[in-house]
Design an enzyme around this catalytic site. Structure first.
Site, PDB file in Angstrom:
ATOM      1  N   CYS A  42      -4.089  -2.662   4.845  1.00 14.70           N
ATOM      2  CA  CYS A  42      -4.702  -4.074   6.077  1.00 14.70           C
ATOM      3  C   CYS A  42      -5.749  -5.052   5.652  1.00 14.70           C
ATOM      4  O   CYS A  42      -6.843  -4.887   4.636  1.00 14.70           O
ATOM      5  CB  CYS A  42      -5.493  -3.438   7.256  1.00 14.70           C
TER       6      CYS A  42
ATOM      7  N   ASP B 243      -2.550   0.776   5.471  1.00 12.07           N
ATOM      8  CA  ASP B 243      -1.619   0.566   5.925  1.00 12.07           C
ATOM      9  C   ASP B 243       0.264   1.372   5.647  1.00 12.07           C
ATOM     10  O   ASP B 243       0.428   1.492   4.525  1.00 12.07           O
ATOM     11  CB  ASP B 243      -0.241  -0.823   6.559  1.00 12.07           C
TER      12      ASP B 243
ATOM     13  N   VAL C  43      22.217  -4.960  -3.313  1.00 15.81           N
ATOM     14  CA  VAL C  43      21.050  -5.702  -3.515  1.00 15.81           C
ATOM     15  C   VAL C  43      21.163  -3.671  -4.265  1.00 15.81           C
ATOM     16  O   VAL C  43      21.252  -2.800  -4.064  1.00 15.81           O
ATOM     17  CB  VAL C  43      19.352  -5.090  -3.015  1.00 15.81           C
ATOM     18  N   GLU C  44      20.202  -3.832  -5.919  1.00 10.97           N
ATOM     19  CA  GLU C  44      19.868  -2.491  -6.767  1.00 10.97           C
ATOM     20  C   GLU C  44      19.081  -1.422  -6.013  1.00 10.97           C
ATOM     21  O   GLU C  44      18.047  -2.113  -6.327  1.00 10.97           O
ATOM     22  CB  GLU C  44      19.917  -2.584  -8.182  1.00 10.97           C
ATOM     23  N   LEU C  45      19.489  -0.422  -6.150  1.00 13.12           N
ATOM     24  CA  LEU C  45      17.472   0.255  -5.050  1.00 13.12           C
ATOM     25  C   LEU C  45      16.983   1.173  -6.191  1.00 13.12           C
ATOM     26  O   LEU C  45      16.029   0.768  -5.415  1.00 13.12           O
ATOM     27  CB  LEU C  45      18.787   1.505  -4.272  1.00 13.12           C
TER      28      LEU C  45
ATOM     29  N   TYR D  45       1.204  -6.850   9.483  1.00 12.25           N
ATOM     30  CA  TYR D  45       2.279  -6.612   9.684  1.00 12.25           C
ATOM     31  C   TYR D  45       3.995  -7.830   9.753  1.00 12.25           C
ATOM     32  O   TYR D  45       4.697  -7.324   9.055  1.00 12.25           O
ATOM     33  CB  TYR D  45       2.769  -6.087  10.829  1.00 12.25           C
ATOM     34  N   GLU D  46       3.613  -8.201  10.749  1.00 14.88           N
ATOM     35  CA  GLU D  46       4.330  -9.643  11.051  1.00 14.88           C
ATOM     36  C   GLU D  46       4.757 -10.345   9.555  1.00 14.88           C
ATOM     37  O   GLU D  46       6.105 -10.877   8.985  1.00 14.88           O
ATOM     38  CB  GLU D  46       3.734 -10.870  12.178  1.00 14.88           C
TER      39      GLU D  46
END
Lengths: 117, 117, 117, 117, 117, 117, 117, 117, 117, 117
Positions: free
Chosen positions: C34, C41, C56-58, C75-76
């Site tokens: 945060c 967080d 996407v490759e994991l 967060y946003e």
């Protein structure tokens, strides 16, 4: 049971009638008696309604539902009759009642009734 | 309770106003007092909104909700008034508030209110 | 954090581009810091996307998400920025990101962001 | 793995072709091998289909899925290829396959593929 | 099994035919026999219907379902045949039957059949 | 399967041998083959042990358990043999192994084996 | 990580030393780094202790646990070392620490360590 | 029901008789008939035993339990008789049988019987 | 808060003092205020006691617990003080109080206190 | 309520008196009336007993429990009195009764009573 249990229902004024909103009331302690076997039935009644001018007062709803405690009445009648009584008392914009009864003979029954103004 | 608890609400600028997105805020520790019985009520408030230019600052939301701690107010008023205060402070594109109160007399109540810009 | 964490994202060719299908990736071990309190967080990120030419490759997604471990970010911003990075890397037909953060001060927050091509 | 595992799939005649109905088959014991790491993968495959003239025989479906036990194949290929094999064998009115794989590196993946006749 | 188990089904008059409402009946104790292996099958049958003039009497439904106890019959036939018998007896406005069978060889099967008047 | 899978097990020195403590390792992705039917079996192995001088290295435990993937072996043998191999490799103060297998023919089996030094 | 993270731990006087009672503290947001792979680990630490003269101050415990955020340390060392630090700081009558780590390679590990005065 | 259903039970040699260990077998698909009402009963039988020289073969246990399918027998008799049959066939060091029956008239019954050599 | 909230507790005579039995009372709506931060705390108090000559009257217990609503008090003091008040009022044969508080800063705390006569 | 509801209880001979075993009977549909408020109470009664020469007949137990439907009686009296009636009727080797009542004013109560011969 009293002659007219619906008279037990009391209302209060909806303070926000300009807004369409939803009140859900869950009553897991409904009980009545099966008219065929004389055995008690148990169920959960869930009311979901959009008030117009009136909201139901919760304590009076509880007393009204308790008036069925020793009354012999079938599942379908319970659900339709109680919806009718609430609709008459509240004149809601719409109201749904779901009644979920505990198993009898290994079989459970839920009845869902909807009123649209 | 202070004269105008809504003044406790603070906002910050939405950094992504060109995008329609959803913020959900779950507050399970809401408490107020029933004006009829004087007994405390407890509930979970869930806000779901699409910000326009402003987002609500979480700590200020917490302080705002705490201002109801010793206030006498009914379920329907809690839900509608809090939504109104949030809408006034945030001017969101849309906002929903679901208030779920713990059982009283064996009966639980949930109130759902929606604002559309 | 490295200058450009998005460069960590790697892709592979979608072998079934003629079909509209959905890949859901659930990452319950996201953590950042945060920027206001300096406290960590924690959250779960759930990606749901329809690939176009690239998936996407994991392992690269894991490394990319780990680049936020010691970064101060709200967060946003987490949710919108990560969606933007994934959209830039994958150019998916559509993608949704739901970020669910653990409670702080008794309050939980979920952010949902959607991209449509 | 045998040359053509799809040949393991057997069907029986749909006795109710005049009716559109849905068969869901849940297979929680799917396992294959990751072609990159050589490590086994585990997942649940859920088929949901509306049969036309043919239904899949369950034991043959089990044998077909077991043919992947020691095969190296990626998640997206598993899901798309198995759907294609089933569609070829059954010619269903529509079919959905959801493949939910167990976590690797703290990340879970679900792939959902749909075929419409 | 008796020649015509559907004759076991009894009905009573729907007291609220002017209203479209829904009755859900959950029967978790269904059992029959697999015609191929001779082994017993077990499942849950969930009926959801809107009555027209007739409702099914629950005890007779139980006896009807028990008539399958030692009968050899496949999953798809169970579901379609029982729906057909109920539809013939009740002439409902609509009826859905979901039959969920316990796992065999690690595979579970659910069959969903719908009748619209 | 290799001649001597137990040789795959590697250990590291217990850094706290003066303390009696407990390590629990949960492996939900065990699979082997039924020697009678040739069908794959699936289960969760839970090891609970108090190390003496040695702890098991987790990656080597995983490789050891994977060596059973295509081996035909009964439930009781799996559980007792694996416990024996671990006890030989670790010489723990005590060790318990619970093996929980998925249902076959509607019947689930769990085997619990304990070693005390 | 700071030279001596245990110095972060603060205590306050137990106001009820004449009574044997139990304090349980659950910390689901522990994270450190695997010294072998460099990948982050995640776990829940649950402390259960009977205070003697001192109780641990919760905010200082949080700061102490956060000092492991970027430290490379194995599961067994985490659990034993943290218990040792707490025991040194609190001199409790007894203390148990259960550390439950999230799955890696499909395998979960829990370590339980107990101190008796 | 056959004259002597216990003769259906088959055993195999315990390969680890020198060790005291526990086998738990869970059978959730038991069904018999109530001798008073003629209605089917349903329950889950859980066997927990320490084998001596013999283990029960699972398929034979299934066939033995199926022999009760159309037999009229009370809950207490089911549990005690089945334990007696298993004890006679296996001569286990100890065995427990828990039988959990589904609700009848809103009342559930579990019976627990233990044998010690 | 009133000077002496313990005076709110009322008792009634135990009608069965010759029998050792257990009353468990679960109060999930406890709230007080943290004396350090001024923020409200929330928790569940579970009392388990064997009455001697007196039982606690439930409504008076509720009023007593509500007297803490705006009082600043730490977790350990809440639990020990409330147990002491109850023990003084009831003189029970034994009593346990478990207080489970909601997470603060990601950390939950439970305090367990026992009184033996 | 009838003068002597305990006379409703019927027993049948225990067929296995030479064995110490346990019968558990769960009755989730108990209801009576609070003598102070006149409001209905609801609870689950769980009997666990070891029969000596007699077992309780389930239908008679149901009728006996229904005799409390409109009787005013406190929680502690319900539990102790019902245990006493059962003990008088069955003379069991031991019997436990746990009565769990639904929340009133946010507080739940469970009463546990044990009889040893």
């Amino acid at each position: 049971m009293s002659e007219n249990p619906a008279s037990l229902l009391e209302t209060f004024d909806n303070q926000f009638p300009q807004r369409d909103y939803v009140i859900e009331i869950i009553c897991p302690e409904f009980t009545s008696v099966c008219p065929k076997t004389g055995q008690p039935d148990f169920g959960t009644l869930t009311f979901t309604y959009t008030p117009d001018q009136k909201c139901v007062e919760l304590k009076s709803l509880k007393m009204y539902l308790q008036s069925f405690r020793n009354q012999g009445i079938f599942y379908e009648n319970i659900t339709n009759s109680i919806l009718n009584d609430l609709v008459a008392a509240l004149e809601p914009r719409r109201m749904k009642l779901v009644a979920s009864f505990t198993p009898r003979g290994g079989i459970s029954t839920n009845v869902t009734v909807v009123h649209e103004k």
